[in-house]
Design a protein around this motif. Structure first.
Motif, PDB file in Angstrom:
ATOM      1  N   GLY A 305       0.791  -1.219   0.000  1.00  0.00           N
ATOM      2  CA  GLY A 305       0.000   0.000   0.000  1.00  0.00           C
ATOM      3  C   GLY A 305       0.824   1.269   0.000  1.00  0.00           C
ATOM      4  O   GLY A 305       1.671   1.509  -0.862  1.00  0.00           O
ATOM      5  N   LYS A 386      -5.123  -2.294  -2.241  1.00  0.00           N
ATOM      6  CA  LYS A 386      -6.540  -2.632  -2.259  1.00  0.00           C
ATOM      7  C   LYS A 386      -7.133  -2.323  -3.625  1.00  0.00           C
ATOM      8  O   LYS A 386      -7.002  -1.210  -4.134  1.00  0.00           O
ATOM      9  CB  LYS A 386      -7.293  -1.881  -1.166  1.00  0.00           C
ATOM     10  N   GLY A 390     -12.148  -3.604  -2.742  1.00  0.00           N
ATOM     11  CA  GLY A 390     -11.730  -3.453  -1.350  1.00  0.00           C
ATOM     12  C   GLY A 390     -10.829  -4.549  -0.846  1.00  0.00           C
ATOM     13  O   GLY A 390     -10.376  -4.511   0.299  1.00  0.00           O
ATOM     14  N   GLN A 391     -10.546  -5.547  -1.693  1.00  0.00           N
ATOM     15  CA  GLN A 391      -9.663  -6.643  -1.322  1.00  0.00           C
ATOM     16  C   GLN A 391      -8.277  -6.403  -1.922  1.00  0.00           C
ATOM     17  O   GLN A 391      -8.125  -5.786  -2.965  1.00  0.00           O
ATOM     18  CB  GLN A 391     -10.221  -7.976  -1.845  1.00  0.00           C
ATOM     19  N   PHE A 392      -7.253  -6.918  -1.247  1.00  0.00           N
ATOM     20  CA  PHE A 392      -5.892  -6.721  -1.726  1.00  0.00           C
ATOM     21  C   PHE A 392      -5.630  -7.521  -2.998  1.00  0.00           C
ATOM     22  O   PHE A 392      -6.106  -8.646  -3.153  1.00  0.00           O
ATOM     23  CB  PHE A 392      -4.877  -7.147  -0.661  1.00  0.00           C
ATOM     24  N   ALA A 425      -1.862  -8.655   3.715  1.00  0.00           N
ATOM     25  CA  ALA A 425      -2.042  -8.256   2.320  1.00  0.00           C
ATOM     26  C   ALA A 425      -1.721  -9.400   1.363  1.00  0.00           C
ATOM     27  O   ALA A 425      -2.470  -9.660   0.409  1.00  0.00           O
ATOM     28  CB  ALA A 425      -1.163  -7.041   2.016  1.00  0.00           C
ATOM     29  N   GLU A 428      -4.399 -12.134   1.667  1.00  0.00           N
ATOM     30  CA  GLU A 428      -5.654 -11.772   1.007  1.00  0.00           C
ATOM     31  C   GLU A 428      -5.511 -11.823  -0.506  1.00  0.00           C
ATOM     32  O   GLU A 428      -6.453 -12.167  -1.219  1.00  0.00           O
ATOM     33  CB  GLU A 428      -6.084 -10.373   1.455  1.00  0.00           C
ATOM     34  N   SER A 429      -4.324 -11.493  -1.018  1.00  0.00           N
ATOM     35  CA  SER A 429      -4.078 -11.586  -2.459  1.00  0.00           C
ATOM     36  C   SER A 429      -4.195 -13.026  -2.931  1.00  0.00           C
ATOM     37  O   SER A 429      -4.759 -13.301  -3.993  1.00  0.00           O
ATOM     38  CB  SER A 429      -2.681 -11.041  -2.800  1.00  0.00           C
ATOM     39  N   ARG A 432      -7.858 -14.015  -2.811  1.00  0.00           N
ATOM     40  CA  ARG A 432      -8.698 -13.258  -3.738  1.00  0.00           C
ATOM     41  C   ARG A 432      -8.605 -13.777  -5.166  1.00  0.00           C
ATOM     42  O   ARG A 432      -9.592 -13.872  -5.876  1.00  0.00           O
ATOM     43  CB  ARG A 432      -8.274 -11.783  -3.703  1.00  0.00           C
TER      44      ARG A 432
END
Length: 602
Positions: A305, A386, A390-392, A425, A428-429, A432
């Protein structure tokens, strides 16, 4: 330092020491040269009962700090451009504006980070590489050895490594680090600790460049730190591991990442060893452009980020200074750029997101420092941010990525630097974009990582409960993602990082069921297990949601590190990871009635 030590100093000595330390004591008044200054330092330190070895170290450190400060003043405040000479009170208003403006840009244009990175040439990342990055972030984090639930030694044992030594004494340009090896896959890990003490901070301050190899330049402080680590590890590498063709993986976070990257280059270039790679988490700019790009084959740098550290360099400080100056001028006198004025943009508030970003990019190109002073984040750079949803997500390029070549003002510029934020992060990547959900019953011993959150609440009529017909019962939605790792071949000379499977589950629970889980887990004697607040029952459903999330995440993290599979069994069942723990039909049917498009089952 005792009062007696200080008493041996007269007032003149103290004032001179202070002046020399700040670099304000020149040579014009007293004719003192560098040698006389050094002599005074040594005499002063001797009176304070500082050992001769430490005396010399402190003198060298003081010289570097003074040299760096003078260099920064020269680079950031030039006679040729008075606009770079802002006072601190002149900086306040443009900084406030940029903070609020960048936040507004992100809120109104959630796709801007993705679009700008893709425009720069950033590409998607293979699932196997994301898994590998996630794996080595843990090794970088453990260099801090501050986890109450798992010591460094215990962690290394759990992942199959044997600790060679752990150097935990920190001094200027001598970071703490550990060395470990796994004979089954012939792998050596060197983990370098990031910034956490004042000694480390001083190494960070030494941001001037110096020669590095043949015609290249590097961050002076971290180059010296890397040389200190290599000096301690060299005998083990040459006499123990190299004769058996081991491979070397260097990891670190923050200061540790910059030091790790330079250590990897030293091992490759000085020791002539090609079997080396580096995972640099939150790595600052440490190499000149050519050298940074030349390390793409073996250095993997991660940027989360708005993290300020990968954007911190003398060159970026100069660019930031000019940015603030330009913003201040537009705030005071309006927009003067002819093209923007033709477009009807006469006030800074008229500028679009692209206008602001292009302005910053142009300033970055014009005001970057000369080649030998302009440092880059090394190797392949994995930029985590993000996305629109809203997801990484994670994209890959290198240190020339525009977002790293200019300062970014955001509320998260400091918190994004935390290692925990990096782990979240990258996790979540993976969840996702990579890995198909599975629905088979889970064996908790196969879980590599988990993310659990209470994300919503709803009101439902419960069959057999007549009261719920007039006053529906509140249920809370729990969404969980579990990573199931592929087998790691311990008998092979190489690790396997195939695509991990990702299991996603959804469950709905009423408040009383959270209480029952809490009571059950407390009965299992997990130790300092976090419990639910006793007064939670008096709070609103909205207030309970973040508390439930923190509770579940804390419990599953603690139980995983302590290998408490009995606790994990209860948690997996609670979040819906068993065939007999499906969402009740009455909730599913009522959700579908409320929204016909709802098809979420498990």
């Amino acid at each position: 330092m005792s009062g007696k030590d200080w008493a041996s100093f007269d007032s003149w000595s103290l004032s001179r020491l202070s002046a020399l330390a700040s670099g304000s004591a020149g040579t014009s008044n007293n004719g003192e040269g560098d040698s006389e200054k050094e002599s005074f330092w040594l005499k002063a330190l001797s009176k304070l009962n500082v050992s001769s070895e430490s005396q010399q170290q402190l003198v060298e450190l003081a010289k570097k700090i003074v040299f760096t400060v003078k260099k920064m003043k020269t680079l950031l405040s030039t006679e040729s451009d008075k606009s770079l000479q802002l006072t601190w009170w002149e900086v306040v208003s443009p900084m406030q504006f940029m903070f609020s403006r960048y936040e507004k840009i992100e809120k109104e244009n959630p796709e801007v980070a993705h679009n700008r990175a893709v425009h720069d040439g950033a590409q998607n990342v293979a699932a196997s590489l994301l898994n590998r990055l996630s794996y080595y972030i843990e090794f970088a984090d453990m260099a801090y050895d501050g986890d109450a639930d798992e010591t460094l030694t215990r962690f290394l044992e759990r992942v199959g490594y044997t600790e060679v030594f752990h150097h935990d004494f920190v001094s200027p340009e001598n970071p703490a680090f550990y060395m470990a090896f796994d004979p089954k896959i012939k792998s050596v890990i060197i983990g370098i600790k990031g910034t956490s003490t004042m000694s480390d901070v001083l190494t960070d301050v030494l941001c001037s460049t110096s020669q590095f190899g043949d015609g290249h330049f590097a961050h002076d402080g971290m180059k010296n730190a890397a040389a200190a680590v290599l000096k301690k590890c060299k005998i083990f590498i040459q006499e123990l591991f190299e004769v058996q063709n081991y491979k070397y993986t260097i990891v670190g976070h923050s200061l540790g990442a910059g030091t790790a990257a330079l250590l990897a280059v030293m091992i490759k270039e000085e020791l002539k060893i090609d079997r080396v790679e580096c995972y640099a988490v939150a790595c600052p700019p440490v190499l000149d452009k050519e050298c940074a790009l030349a390390t793409r084959d073996y250095i993997y740098s991660l940027v989360n980020g708005r993290d300020i550290i990968p954007r911190t360099s003398l060159s970026n400080m100069r660019i930031m200074n000019k940015n603030l100056s330009v913003i201040k001028e537009m705030l005071d006198n309006g927009v003067k750029d002819e093209q923007l004025v033709k477009e009807g943009k006469t006030s800074i508030n008229d500028l679009s997101a692209d206008d602001m970003l292009n302005l910053a990019k142009d300033i970055g190109e014009q005001y970057k420092l000369p080649y030998e002073e302009d440092l880059y984040v090394p190797g392949r750079v994995f930029y985590m941010f993000k996305g629109v949803d809203g997801q990484f997500e994670t994209l890959e390029k290198d240190g020339t990525l525009t977002t790293l070549r200019q300062p970014v003002f955001a509320k998260t510029m400091l918190t994004d630097h935390m290692c925990e934020k990096y782990k979240h992060a990258i996790f979540e990547s993976i969840c996702r974009e990579h890995g198909a959900p599975i629905s088979d019953p889970l064996e908790v011993r196969s879980i590599a990582a988990a993310h659990v959150a209470c994300s919503d609440h709803g009101h439902f009529i419960v069959p057999g409960d007549s009261k719920s017909e007039t006053k529906p019962v509140t249920f809370y939605k729990v969404v969980t993602t579990l990573i199931i790792p592929s087998a790691r071949n311990k008998d092979s000379s190489e690790s396997s990082f195939q695509d991990n499977a990702v299991a996603r589950y959804t469950a709905w629970h009423r408040y009383s069921e959270f209480e029952a889980l809490n009571k059950t887990l407390l009965g299992l004697s997990l130790g300092d297990l976090p419990g639910l607040p006793s007064k939670l029952i008096y709070t609103s459903p909205e207030a309970r949601i973040p508390i439930f999330s923190k509770y579940l995440q804390a419990v599953i993290t603690k139980a995983s590190k302590r290998e408490r599979f009995d606790v994990l069994d209860h948690l997996v069942e609670f979040v819906g990871g068993r065939k007999d723990s499906q969402i009740p039909d009455f909730i599913t049917s009522q959700l579908e009635a409320q929204n016909p498009e709802v098809t979420e089952k498990n």
